[in-house]
Design an enzyme around this catalytic site. Structure first.
Site, PDB file in Angstrom:
ATOM      1  N   GLY C   7       0.843  -1.189   0.000  1.00  0.00           N
ATOM      2  CA  GLY C   7       0.000   0.000   0.000  1.00  0.00           C
ATOM      3  C   GLY C   7       0.874   1.232   0.000  1.00  0.00           C
ATOM      4  N   GLY C   8       0.264   2.374  -0.269  1.00  0.00           N
ATOM      5  CA  GLY C   8       0.995   3.627  -0.283  1.00  0.00           C
ATOM      6  C   GLY C   8       1.057   4.228   1.109  1.00  0.00           C
ATOM      7  CB  SER C  11      -2.508   2.852   1.854  1.00  0.00           C
ATOM      8  OG  SER C  11      -1.635   1.943   2.521  1.00  0.00           O
ATOM      9  N   GLY C  12      -3.596   2.730   5.072  1.00  0.00           N
ATOM     10  CA  GLY C  12      -4.283   1.816   5.979  1.00  0.00           C
ATOM     11  C   GLY C  12      -3.714   0.406   5.920  1.00  0.00           C
ATOM     12  CE  LYS C  13       2.670   0.583   3.777  1.00  0.00           C
ATOM     13  NZ  LYS C  13       2.461   2.009   4.102  1.00  0.00           N
ATOM     14  CB  THR C  33      12.108  -2.907  10.011  1.00  0.00           C
ATOM     15  OG1 THR C  33      11.116  -2.093   9.366  1.00  0.00           O
ATOM     16  CG2 THR C  33      11.736  -4.369   9.877  1.00  0.00           C
ATOM     17  CG  HIS C  48       2.485   2.791  12.954  1.00  0.00           C
ATOM     18  ND1 HIS C  48       1.955   1.807  12.158  1.00  0.00           N
ATOM     19  CD2 HIS C  48       2.691   3.846  12.148  1.00  0.00           C
ATOM     20  CE1 HIS C  48       1.860   2.253  10.919  1.00  0.00           C
ATOM     21  NE2 HIS C  48       2.300   3.493  10.875  1.00  0.00           N
TER      22      HIS C  48
END
Lengths: 176, 176, 176
Positions: C7-8, C11-13, C33, C48
């Site tokens: 996803g960008g 994007s909600g990925k 990471t 996050h």
């Protein structure tokens, strides 16, 4: 029915949105968020206008989108509405450099959208699938439009991604 | 059958296109539009060539794509054709800074494509889904390739978007 | 089951990946990471983290991803694993400017992934659909991540592209 149309530069997203809204209602209100910054923008706007039927009612509103949507719903309740486009509206808010206004306008817009009584199609740019520029404003814009697109997508009944003029359905639910 | 393959950088669009055309015909004409600008381009071209079967017939043509396609159709009517790629061809035309030539080559190409008698697959870059650079040439390129991709997509029977080597079908119609 | 999520920006990925892995196993190992380069990155990481359940086990590992995955498989064999994200890990390797290490870590990672015994979801950025910047490092990154995404996609049972929070399935095969 609330429909979000995403697409890149020259993807055909506007033409797709204009065809769709014309199928929903006879009377269309076209909310144009663009501000004429320079000659190239003026030319682009003129080109977009030339595609639209003359009887469409155009409202130019770069900032107070929520208020404009409410006004249209109360004054022209038989209309369908197209917002062209949400990404330019967000750019206008970012360029105004007033964080309180940005937050307020965005939240008011999303609240109005949630219960909007008319068929509405929102055009927005998908810009998150390239390498992010190092420029701080561009990164901020990328973040803000990404989050806005996600929130609009949650509210809308239908979400379409247009590439090379061709639609991909990302979301399709039974709308009203 | 006319097929347009779109994809980003290192998306696997070329390998997809090469596999597809190899399934259509035994004899393949590979039209390479790239010009060797620098070492990194030379390396990239060599890598692409190493993937292709030795018996494919390669024609290098950076500008006069319409004429080349016509010639192939009349001289090698049993062949399938791959054009790799339309976005580099457009870049060559833009870099030549001759607007009349750009318009003429583009329109001739689209006219030839419309009635092309051989199976053909066109590879093109999708570059419109990132934040547009401020550089004027890059913006022009973004606009021109977006419009070209839309027009090719309208003419083609099949349109595929490749991401991470995986195809998504954007258009599939009964072709000849 | 091995799942790649592309996803960008925004994007909600990540949220998609976190929901998916939480459905596979009760115990989750979260391999982060990212390296904290600056304030904006610290803020993004904190945001996050705030989305993740407290009982998830977080391992921060910017470079030796293959070793970390092997260790998790042997020490926590009842867990599901999320790697967030492969594109930052590749950026860390590119910024270390050690080509031998880059090649070795990448090949070891792909070899470990091939036969990985736990359910794993890999988050990665799709950055190839915009105009490539002229900056050499950005171009190198675009090439490397494009190829890595293709190779991970080949190994994984499932590949999903997330746009505006909405998933598109690019690959779905019967996994274990």
């Amino acid at each position: 029915m609330k429909h979000l149309v995403l697409g890149g530069v020259r993807s055909g997203k506007s033409q797709f949105a204009e065809r769709w809204i014309a199928e929903q209602r006879k009377q269309i209100v076209y909310i144009a968020t663009s501000q004429v910054w320079d000659g190239s923008m003026a030319e682009r706007i003129a080109k977009h206008q030339s595609y639209r039927p003359d009887h469409w009612h155009t409202i130019e509103e770069p900032i107070t989108l929520a208020d404009t949507l409410k006004k249209v719903a109360s004054e022209q309740p038989e209309s369908g509405v197209i917002v062209e486009c949400c990404s330019l509206w967000l750019t206008n808010l970012l360029c105004a450099e007033n964080e309180a206004q940005l937050t307020q306008e965005r939240e008011q817009f999303l609240a109005v959208l949630e219960n909007y009584p008319l068929p509405v199609i929102l055009v927005s740019a998908e810009v998150g699938l390239g390498i992010m520029p190092i420029n701080a404003l561009a990164r901020r814009y990328g973040d803000e439009i990404g989050v806005l697109n996600q929130r609009m997508a949650q509210i809308c009944d239908q979400v379409t991604l247009v590439t090379a003029g061709l639609p991909m359905t990302l979301k399709a639910t039974q709308g009203k």
